[in-house]
Design an enzyme around this catalytic site. Structure first.
Site, PDB file in Angstrom:
ATOM      1  N   LYS A  35       0.844  -1.202   0.000  1.00  0.00           N
ATOM      2  CA  LYS A  35       0.000   0.000   0.000  1.00  0.00           C
ATOM      3  C   LYS A  35       0.879   1.252   0.000  1.00  0.00           C
ATOM      4  O   LYS A  35       2.071   1.186   0.319  1.00  0.00           O
ATOM      5  CB  LYS A  35      -0.916  -0.027   1.229  1.00  0.00           C
ATOM      6  CG  LYS A  35      -0.178  -0.019   2.564  1.00  0.00           C
ATOM      7  CD  LYS A  35      -1.110  -0.440   3.707  1.00  0.00           C
ATOM      8  CE  LYS A  35      -0.374  -0.351   5.042  1.00  0.00           C
ATOM      9  NZ  LYS A  35      -1.147  -0.984   6.141  1.00  0.00           N
ATOM     10  N   ARG A 134     -11.123  -0.745  14.349  1.00  0.00           N
ATOM     11  CA  ARG A 134     -10.778   0.126  13.223  1.00  0.00           C
ATOM     12  C   ARG A 134     -11.542  -0.336  11.991  1.00  0.00           C
ATOM     13  O   ARG A 134     -12.411   0.376  11.498  1.00  0.00           O
ATOM     14  CB  ARG A 134      -9.265   0.098  12.977  1.00  0.00           C
ATOM     15  CG  ARG A 134      -8.825   1.068  11.901  1.00  0.00           C
ATOM     16  CD  ARG A 134      -7.333   1.056  11.677  1.00  0.00           C
ATOM     17  NE  ARG A 134      -6.853  -0.162  11.021  1.00  0.00           N
ATOM     18  CZ  ARG A 134      -5.615  -0.289  10.525  1.00  0.00           C
ATOM     19  NH1 ARG A 134      -4.752   0.695  10.625  1.00  0.00           N
ATOM     20  NH2 ARG A 134      -5.259  -1.421   9.951  1.00  0.00           N
ATOM     21  N   TYR A 254      14.768  30.454  10.352  1.00  0.00           N
ATOM     22  CA  TYR A 254      13.498  31.107  10.694  1.00  0.00           C
ATOM     23  C   TYR A 254      13.316  31.210  12.208  1.00  0.00           C
ATOM     24  O   TYR A 254      13.537  30.240  12.935  1.00  0.00           O
ATOM     25  CB  TYR A 254      12.323  30.310  10.133  1.00  0.00           C
ATOM     26  CG  TYR A 254      12.069  30.517   8.666  1.00  0.00           C
ATOM     27  CD1 TYR A 254      11.806  31.787   8.154  1.00  0.00           C
ATOM     28  CD2 TYR A 254      12.073  29.435   7.801  1.00  0.00           C
ATOM     29  CE1 TYR A 254      11.562  31.966   6.803  1.00  0.00           C
ATOM     30  CE2 TYR A 254      11.824  29.595   6.445  1.00  0.00           C
ATOM     31  CZ  TYR A 254      11.569  30.872   5.951  1.00  0.00           C
ATOM     32  OH  TYR A 254      11.325  31.041   4.622  1.00  0.00           O
ATOM     33  N   MET A 302      11.264  24.721   4.266  1.00  0.00           N
ATOM     34  CA  MET A 302      10.591  23.915   3.248  1.00  0.00           C
ATOM     35  C   MET A 302      11.598  23.153   2.391  1.00  0.00           C
ATOM     36  O   MET A 302      11.424  21.966   2.115  1.00  0.00           O
ATOM     37  CB  MET A 302       9.720  24.805   2.349  1.00  0.00           C
ATOM     38  CG  MET A 302       8.903  24.004   1.341  1.00  0.00           C
ATOM     39  SD  MET A 302       7.947  25.045   0.214  1.00  0.00           S
ATOM     40  CE  MET A 302       6.762  25.791   1.320  1.00  0.00           C
TER      41      MET A 302
HETATM   42  C1  LIG Z   1      -0.432  -1.901   6.853  1.00  0.00           C
HETATM   43  C2  LIG Z   1      -1.030  -3.194   7.284  1.00  0.00           C
HETATM   44  C3  LIG Z   1      -0.233  -4.340   7.419  1.00  0.00           C
HETATM   45  C4  LIG Z   1       1.273  -4.301   7.356  1.00  0.00           C
HETATM   46  O1  LIG Z   1       1.739  -3.869   8.611  1.00  0.00           O
HETATM   47  P1  LIG Z   1       3.301  -3.763   8.944  1.00  0.00           P
HETATM   48  O2  LIG Z   1       3.306  -3.345  10.364  1.00  0.00           O
HETATM   49  O3  LIG Z   1       3.866  -2.733   8.033  1.00  0.00           O
HETATM   50  O4  LIG Z   1       3.887  -5.107   8.707  1.00  0.00           O
HETATM   51  C5  LIG Z   1      -0.869  -5.546   7.680  1.00  0.00           C
HETATM   52  N1  LIG Z   1      -2.211  -5.607   7.811  1.00  0.00           N
HETATM   53  C6  LIG Z   1      -3.001  -4.524   7.723  1.00  0.00           C
HETATM   54  C7  LIG Z   1      -4.461  -4.669   7.909  1.00  0.00           C
HETATM   55  C8  LIG Z   1      -2.433  -3.277   7.477  1.00  0.00           C
HETATM   56  O5  LIG Z   1      -3.220  -2.199   7.422  1.00  0.00           O
END
Ligand SMILES: *Cc1c(COP(=O)(O)O)cnc(C)c1O
Length: 379
Positions: A35, A134, A254, A302
């Site tokens: 992802k 979640r 800054y 920046m």
């Molecule tokens: C992002 C995610 C993972 C991977 O988690 P890591 O801690 O990066 O290994 C696995 N399962 C779900 C549901 C996630 O959202």
């Protein structure tokens, strides 16, 4: 767009990390989590590397990520969408050939309706909430899902999964609770493979069901607070843009938040918070020059950062001299600690302005992927 910053991504190290996790959790399968464009490192390149290691399962967050990734893959893999189906995304998911993670009864109903329209069974994953609140079905939704035979008719359930809230805290009692809930639910989803663990969960000393979903550890991040067994995957260097010597009592940057106590040599590097370098590292973070720690002084701007290089030998200080931002002396976890965040955030914010060098990237076997950006380690 060229600041001279070079981000080196070592896909051979990434592959070694994948193999390390596979050995750790065997006989469970290891899915790759790609992802957010492979945690910022390139989803296509990461997927290609993992598939070369025999990985057959990839997770993205969004349907759009799946429809971009799947045509670029150079072999068969199941691509799952963690966030599931937002209303209206069913047809894109179907057309992409992606497998949605059904996080609610509503998502299951819409995917089953899509199957009815398509006149075939569609592959699906069900996520159950075992205690993170979640994503995933609650108990009443699981009961309704299992009680209605149309779901079994229309959906080809490939996996039932959940996610750990505290996997990186091995002593936290919620890990055992979630594991027990998942085990109980596995019996209700008889015959369906089960996946619970992320990277951190893969290092818990117990079984790992049929599959783990590994992200950060594959990318070289520490899975928990123990000494990190993973190989670093990213390195980042940038040249010094400018040097000056200022007297004691002068202010820097800054807000003039840093004041010199001695005559001070200041080096400026051409990267900043626009490149994902946390602004909170002002007067807190570090970089390395010739293996010596150099403090960031003043605020992070920046597009620039000021360093106190007074204690660095002059032969290492000239415009164009290399500064280590990430490398042998400073890991993504070190930066995350200094910034009060996690390595995931450091990785996913790495700038698109950095010149990227790919080490150890397997050649694409189709024209789908970007072989032109590939360099061999000797290049
Ligand atoms: C992002 C995610 C993972 C991977 O988690 P890591 O801690 O990066 O290994 C696995 N399962 C779900 C549901 C996630 O959202």
């Amino acid at each position: 767009m060229n600041s001279g910053a070079v981000l080196t991504i070592d896909f051979a190290a990434l592959a070694a990390n994948y193999r390390r996790i596979r050995a750790q959790v065997a006989p469970a399968a290891v899915a790759g989590v790609v992802k957010a464009d492979g945690y910022g490192l390139g989803a296509i390149e990461v997927a290609r590397t993992l598939m070369r290691e025999g990985c057959e399962h990839l997770f993205v967050a969004l349907v759009g990520e799946a429809s971009a990734l799947i045509p670029a893959l150079d072999g068969p893999a199941s691509v799952y969408v963690l966030n599931g189906l937002l209303p209206g995304q069913e047809d894109e998911c179907l057309a992409a050939g992606a497998i949605p993670v059904l996080n609610s009864l509503d998502q299951a109903q819409r995917w089953a309706a899509t199957a009815a329209r398509a006149n075939r069974r569609l592959p699906a994953v069900v996520q159950v909430d075992t205690g993170m609140a979640r994503m995933g079905m609650e108990t009443w939704e699981i009961d309704a899902f299992l009680a209605d035979p149309t779901f079994a008719e229309r959906l080809d359930l490939r996996l039932v999964m959940s996610h750990l809230a505290c996997g990186d805290m091995p002593q936290n009692p919620s890990n055992a609770q979630q594991y027990a809930r998942m085990s109980a639910l596995a019996e209700r989803f008889a015959g369906v493979p089960v996946a619970l663990d992320n990277s951190a969960g893969s290092f818990l000393p117990r079984g790992h069901f049929a599959m783990v979903r590994a992200g950060i550890a594959v990318y070289g991040g520490a899975p928990n607070d123990a000494p990190n067994p993973m190989a670093p995957v990213v390195a980042l260097t940038i040249p010094i843009a400018q040097l000056r010597t200022i007297p004691a009592g002068a202010g820097v940057g800054y807000g003039l938040t840093f004041h010199t106590e001695r005559e001070t040599r200041i080096a400026t590097i051409p990267m900043g918070y626009a490149d994902g370098w946390p602004r909170c590292l002002g007067n807190t973070g570090s970089v390395f020059i010739a293996g010596t720690r150099v403090p960031i002084v003043g605020r992070v701007s920046m597009d620039s950062i000021t360093l106190d290089v007074t204690d660095i030998a002059p032969e290492h200080l000239y415009p164009g001299a290399p500064v280590e931002i990430l490398g042998p002396h400073q890991s993504i976890d070190d930066v995350a600690r200094d910034a009060g965040t996690i390595s995931y955030e450091i990785l996913t914010q790495l700038s698109r302005r950095y010149h990227r060098i790919h080490l150890g990237l397997p050649e694409a076997s189709t024209s789908g992927a970007s072989a032109a950006t590939t360099r061999s380690p000797s290049a």
